[in-house]
Motif scaffolding. Structure first.
Motif, PDB file in Angstrom:
ATOM      1  N   THR A  85       1.077   3.868  -2.344  1.00 38.86           N
ATOM      2  CA  THR A  85      -0.414   4.072  -3.608  1.00 38.86           C
ATOM      3  C   THR A  85      -0.644   4.939  -2.250  1.00 38.86           C
ATOM      4  OG1 THR A  85      -0.552   2.573  -4.531  1.00 38.86           O
ATOM      5  CG2 THR A  85      -2.843   3.793  -4.359  1.00 38.86           C
ATOM      6  N   SER A  86      -0.774   4.000  -1.019  1.00 41.51           N
ATOM      7  CA  SER A  86      -0.972   5.322   0.275  1.00 41.51           C
ATOM      8  C   SER A  86      -1.455   6.745  -0.105  1.00 41.51           C
ATOM      9  CB  SER A  86      -1.552   4.333   1.302  1.00 41.51           C
ATOM     10  OG  SER A  86      -2.888   3.925   1.186  1.00 41.51           O
ATOM     11  N   HIS A  87       0.486   6.294   1.005  1.00 35.83           N
ATOM     12  CA  HIS A  87       1.884   7.734   0.841  1.00 35.83           C
ATOM     13  C   HIS A  87       2.097   7.990   0.212  1.00 35.83           C
ATOM     14  CE1 HIS A  87       0.463   5.786   4.982  1.00 35.83           C
ATOM     15  NE2 HIS A  87       1.072   4.320   4.846  1.00 35.83           N
TER      16      HIS A  87
ATOM     17  N   ASN B 146      -7.954   4.123   5.559  1.00 33.64           N
ATOM     18  CA  ASN B 146      -7.812   2.372   4.969  1.00 33.64           C
ATOM     19  C   ASN B 146      -8.478   1.353   5.576  1.00 33.64           C
ATOM     20  OD1 ASN B 146      -6.637   3.407   2.484  1.00 33.64           O
ATOM     21  ND2 ASN B 146      -4.385   3.024   3.594  1.00 33.64           N
TER      22      ASN B 146
ATOM     23  N   ASP C  23      -3.789   8.850   6.718  1.00 34.97           N
ATOM     24  CA  ASP C  23      -3.482   7.860   5.455  1.00 34.97           C
ATOM     25  C   ASP C  23      -3.419   6.422   6.145  1.00 34.97           C
ATOM     26  OD1 ASP C  23      -2.255  10.289   3.573  1.00 34.97           O
ATOM     27  OD2 ASP C  23      -0.429   8.859   3.687  1.00 34.97           O
ATOM     28  N   ASP C  24      -3.238   5.852   6.534  1.00 41.02           N
ATOM     29  CA  ASP C  24      -3.778   4.196   6.725  1.00 41.02           C
ATOM     30  C   ASP C  24      -4.805   4.543   7.767  1.00 41.02           C
ATOM     31  OD1 ASP C  24      -1.317   3.575   6.436  1.00 41.02           O
ATOM     32  OD2 ASP C  24      -0.437   4.090   7.868  1.00 41.02           O
TER      33      ASP C  24
ATOM     34  N   HIS D 229       0.948  -0.857  -0.364  1.00 47.16           N
ATOM     35  CA  HIS D 229      -0.200  -0.076   0.193  1.00 47.16           C
ATOM     36  C   HIS D 229       1.014   1.278   0.288  1.00 47.16           C
ATOM     37  CE1 HIS D 229       0.604   0.211   4.321  1.00 47.16           C
ATOM     38  NE2 HIS D 229       0.218   1.270   4.447  1.00 47.16           N
TER      39      HIS D 229
END
Ligand code: FES
Ligand SMILES: [Fe+2]
Length: 452
Positions: free
Chosen positions: A210-212, A362, A358-359, A207
């Motif tokens: 993408t996420s970070h 999700n 960010d996490d 991730h």
């Protein structure tokens, strides 16, 4: 053995995972009993109770627990529940006290848990009260390198066996220095997420690009960190390993660079490099050359709910988790290094951490997806890297071939099943300790540890 298998949530052949484990009330209740009621749980650090009669209020799952150091220096984990009606006998976060008095009727306990004084013991109870059997409920306590663990299970194996070969990796962060570590914190906050979503995430490097993406770009621009792409991640020589429910990611590189930690930037890099080189002879004596010079632990989790170092994911219901974020520092590190890590840690993780935010988004969505009636009919897909992990001649545990893999996630949910389907510890398998622990570092670490 011989128990009826009740939970089969992960299909090891396909990686399909039943989403109901993230929101079902009955499953959550079972977890509190079968996982948090019997596993060794991280509850704090010896540096939080450094002196005689210090105490620190913590939790084992949902249960409030007082971590105390008694007058002889011994540690205790005591259920914060008066044995009379049940009031909490400690109402604050920490302090120093020889005794805890319940403010309902005044029963008073020593800090080793013994019930010492009951108002009206002779008159009201006619001296018939069995005080010896009415001490605070006590958990078993053991420490690893100053980190305090406790379990309610009398039949649990030793903490050393529970950590097993995971310690081979954990030592590279937690057992480096003769002076041990100190814990600062915790910062605490609540999130509407299931506790497993973030434990799962501790080995999810997929991730990150993408996420970070935006957080990583900020770090590249302002801290001088190298840019992060999927290509870098796929080509990374870093690895994942799994031991007894504990997920470990690590780097093996003989390049004389310090392990990455929060607080490193182009400005502070020289400080970290100097510290790395100045302490290397000591670290090598403690851990041996391979672990001191090459193996660098990255993101990791300790089963069930220890996440990324001394950080806890405390369950507060199927869809609520209380985060406890501590910063762990080498106690003898220079002040400017400690300051950089402290500031960097909060900028990345913790309630206002860029990466944490960010996490959390999700984890909220993964948790919420499990509440959808329609969504629940369709399992999660954790098939990445199936068939591409096994034993490795250099690294202990079950090791994935690549840094990007869902092997650790599949094994984490399998471990979850092992606990949930077991009648007792006799049904829970443990990997034998096979790693070579070169160097002088031991389970006890130093110097907070107690004389035997
Ligand atoms: S509930 Fe504690 S003394 Fe009565
Ligand atoms: Fe993340």
């Amino acid at each position: 053995m011989g128990t009826t298998r009740k939970y089969a949530v992960i299909d090891p052949a396909t990686g399909k995972l039943d989403r109901r484990i993230f929101s079902d009330e009955a499953i959550y209740d079972d977890e509190m009993e079968k996982i948090f009621g019997r596993a060794w749980l991280m509850i704090g650090h010896e540096s939080l109770v450094p002196g005689p009669d210090d105490f620190f209020h913590t939790y084992m799952g949902e249960d409030p627990v007082i971590l105390t150091r008694d007058g002889q220096g011994r540690l205790h984990a005591l259920l914060n529940m008066c044995r009379h009606r049940g009031n909490r006998v400690v109402r604050c976060d920490d302090g120093n006290a020889k005794r805890f008095m319940c403010t309902y009727h005044g029963w008073t306990y020593r800090n080793d848990g013994a019930l010492e004084y009951v108002p009206g013991e002779a008159q009201a109870y006619y001296d018939a009260l069995d005080k010896v059997s009415l001490g605070l409920i006590e958990a078993r306590v053991e420490t690893y390198a100053g980190i305090v663990f406790a379990t309610w299970a009398k039949d649990a194996p030793s903490l050393e066996a529970y950590l097993g070969d995971a310690r081979w990796y954990l030592d590279t962060v937690f057992n480096r220095r003769d002076g041990g570590m100190q814990a600062l914190g915790p910062m605490k906050w609540l999130e509407p997420v299931n506790w497993k979503t973030l434990v799962d995430n501790c080995s999810d490097n997929y991730h990150v690009p993408t996420s970070h993406l935006s957080s990583a770009r900020v770090q590249t621009r302002f801290l001088g960190r190298p840019p992060l792409s999927h290509e870098d991640q796929f080509a990374s020589p870093n690895r994942h390993a799994f031991v007894n429910g504990h997920s470990l990611t690590f780097r093996d590189a003989d390049d004389n660079t310090p392990r990455y930690m929060h607080g490193m930037s182009s400005e502070t890099m020289r400080l970290f490099q100097e510290y790395h080189e100045a302490t290397m002879p000591e670290v090598e004596r403690r851990l041996g050359a391979l672990r001191a010079r090459r193996v660098q632990l990255g993101n990791h989790s300790i089963f069930p709910n220890g996440i990324l170092g001394l950080r806890l994911a405390l369950p507060r219901g199927p869809l609520k988790t209380e985060f406890w974020h501590f910063v762990l520092l080498d106690r003898d590190a220079p002040e400017d290094i400690k300051r950089a890590i402290r500031i960097g840690s909060q900028a990345n993780n913790g309630a206002a951490g860029m990466f944490e935010q960010d996490d959390v988004d999700n984890w909220r969505q993964v948790s919420l997806a499990s509440t959808s009636r329609l969504g629940r009919r369709h399992p999660q897909d954790l098939s990445m890297g199936l068939g591409h992990a096994g034993l490795h001649s250099d690294y202990p545990g079950l090791v994935s071939e690549r840094y990007i893999s869902e092997n650790n996630q599949r094994l984490f949910y399998r471990r979850w099943e092992e606990f949930m389907n077991a009648e007792s510890w006799a049904d829970i398998p443990l990997d034998p300790i096979t790693a070579r622990f070169d160097g002088t570092a031991t389970m006890l670490g130093s110097p907070w540890s107690l004389p035997p």
